[in-house]
Design a protein around this motif. Structure first.
Motif, PDB file in Angstrom:
ATOM      1  N   CYS A 103     -10.879   7.252  -9.842  1.00 19.10           N
ATOM      2  CA  CYS A 103     -11.995   8.401 -10.045  1.00 19.10           C
ATOM      3  C   CYS A 103     -12.520   7.234 -10.611  1.00 19.10           C
ATOM      4  CB  CYS A 103     -11.385   9.679 -10.739  1.00 19.10           C
ATOM      5  SG  CYS A 103     -10.888  10.445  -9.873  1.00 19.10           S
ATOM      6  N   GLU A 104     -13.840   7.162 -11.057  1.00 17.45           N
ATOM      7  CA  GLU A 104     -14.382   7.027 -11.201  1.00 17.45           C
ATOM      8  C   GLU A 104     -15.273   7.571 -12.187  1.00 17.45           C
ATOM      9  OE1 GLU A 104     -16.409   3.204  -8.834  1.00 17.45           O
ATOM     10  OE2 GLU A 104     -17.512   5.347  -8.728  1.00 17.45           O
ATOM     11  N   LYS A 148     -12.799  18.372  -8.245  1.00 18.93           N
ATOM     12  CA  LYS A 148     -13.726  17.868  -7.895  1.00 18.93           C
ATOM     13  C   LYS A 148     -15.311  17.298  -8.808  1.00 18.93           C
ATOM     14  CE  LYS A 148     -11.861  14.984  -3.589  1.00 18.93           C
ATOM     15  NZ  LYS A 148     -11.834  15.251  -2.459  1.00 18.93           N
ATOM     16  N   LYS A 149     -15.488  18.685  -8.164  1.00 23.31           N
ATOM     17  CA  LYS A 149     -17.101  19.151  -9.249  1.00 23.31           C
ATOM     18  C   LYS A 149     -17.520  19.664 -10.283  1.00 23.31           C
ATOM     19  CE  LYS A 149     -19.666  23.856  -8.863  1.00 23.31           C
ATOM     20  NZ  LYS A 149     -20.972  22.682 -10.219  1.00 23.31           N
ATOM     21  N   ASP A 191     -10.782  21.073  -5.360  1.00 19.63           N
ATOM     22  CA  ASP A 191     -12.375  21.020  -5.161  1.00 19.63           C
ATOM     23  C   ASP A 191     -13.187  21.191  -5.915  1.00 19.63           C
ATOM     24  OD1 ASP A 191     -11.699  20.279  -2.499  1.00 19.63           O
ATOM     25  OD2 ASP A 191     -12.011  22.549  -1.943  1.00 19.63           O
ATOM     26  N   THR A 196     -13.169   3.311 -13.284  1.00 16.03           N
ATOM     27  CA  THR A 196     -12.537   3.139 -12.358  1.00 16.03           C
ATOM     28  C   THR A 196     -11.145   3.420 -13.270  1.00 16.03           C
ATOM     29  OG1 THR A 196     -13.398   1.296 -10.452  1.00 16.03           O
ATOM     30  CG2 THR A 196     -11.129   2.538 -10.114  1.00 16.03           C
ATOM     31  N   GLY A 208     -19.041  11.490 -13.139  1.00 13.66           N
ATOM     32  CA  GLY A 208     -17.911  11.221 -12.161  1.00 13.66           C
ATOM     33  C   GLY A 208     -17.857  11.527 -10.565  1.00 13.66           C
ATOM     34  N   SER A 209     -16.693  10.995 -10.259  1.00 14.42           N
ATOM     35  CA  SER A 209     -16.399  10.996  -8.472  1.00 14.42           C
ATOM     36  C   SER A 209     -15.115  10.780  -8.401  1.00 14.42           C
ATOM     37  CB  SER A 209     -17.554  10.294  -7.845  1.00 14.42           C
ATOM     38  OG  SER A 209     -16.713   8.838  -8.089  1.00 14.42           O
ATOM     39  N   PHE A 210     -14.265  11.331  -7.857  1.00 15.68           N
ATOM     40  CA  PHE A 210     -13.225  10.866  -6.901  1.00 15.68           C
ATOM     41  C   PHE A 210     -14.417   9.752  -5.553  1.00 15.68           C
ATOM     42  CE2 PHE A 210     -11.850  15.095  -8.965  1.00 15.68           C
ATOM     43  CZ  PHE A 210     -10.510  14.756  -8.901  1.00 15.68           C
ATOM     44  N   ARG A 211     -13.084   9.066  -5.966  1.00 14.22           N
ATOM     45  CA  ARG A 211     -13.153   8.012  -5.278  1.00 14.22           C
ATOM     46  C   ARG A 211     -12.563   7.937  -3.873  1.00 14.22           C
ATOM     47  NH1 ARG A 211     -13.611   2.202  -7.572  1.00 14.22           N
ATOM     48  NH2 ARG A 211     -12.449   1.942  -5.645  1.00 14.22           N
ATOM     49  N   SER A 218     -18.182  15.756 -11.033  1.00 17.48           N
ATOM     50  CA  SER A 218     -19.198  15.710 -10.625  1.00 17.48           C
ATOM     51  C   SER A 218     -20.032  15.483 -11.691  1.00 17.48           C
ATOM     52  CB  SER A 218     -19.521  16.278  -8.975  1.00 17.48           C
ATOM     53  OG  SER A 218     -20.742  15.682  -8.544  1.00 17.48           O
ATOM     54  N   ASP A 219     -20.168  16.755 -12.089  1.00 18.25           N
ATOM     55  CA  ASP A 219     -21.522  17.246 -12.852  1.00 18.25           C
ATOM     56  C   ASP A 219     -20.787  16.598 -14.460  1.00 18.25           C
ATOM     57  OD1 ASP A 219     -21.337  19.899 -11.019  1.00 18.25           O
ATOM     58  OD2 ASP A 219     -19.604  20.891 -12.230  1.00 18.25           O
TER      59      ASP A 219
END
Length: 97
Positions: free
Chosen positions: A55-56, A29-30, A26, A3, A37-40, A33-34
């Motif tokens: 984020c993770e 975030k993409k 947006d 995290t 990882g991700s936005f929590r 993700s690519d």
């Protein structure tokens, strides 16, 4: 996943184009993700920082690439904090003896 807390401020360019900020979020975030990882969580904030994201990411290198990718757009500057969850915090403190 690790995290991270991102403290984000708009640059002068970012403020001039603030109406495009949701589209940039947006895209960010993409991008993360690519990278796996991700936005929590994401917040617009008042005070020292304009925005804060939780984020993770799989590792520090991925988060570093992500932060550099954001900065290269010229709209934001970030400060990244590696966050240890409570269980890890307790383990670290208990390991002090």
């Amino acid at each position: 996943m690790t995290t991270y807390i991102l403290l984000i401020n708009w640059t002068e360019q970012g403020v001039k184009n603030v109406r495009e900020s949701p589209k940039r979020l947006d895209a960010g975030k993409k991008m993360l993700s690519d990278m796996g990882g991700s936005f929590r969580e994401f917040y617009l904030t008042m005070g020292e920082c304009d925005m804060v994201a939780v984020c993770e990411a799989p590792d520090d290198a991925v988060m570093a690439r992500f932060a550099l990718g954001l900065a290269s757009g010229g709209n934001v500057r970030t400060r990244t904090l590696k966050a240890f969850p409570e269980a890890a915090y307790r383990e670290i403190i208990n390991s002090l003896g």
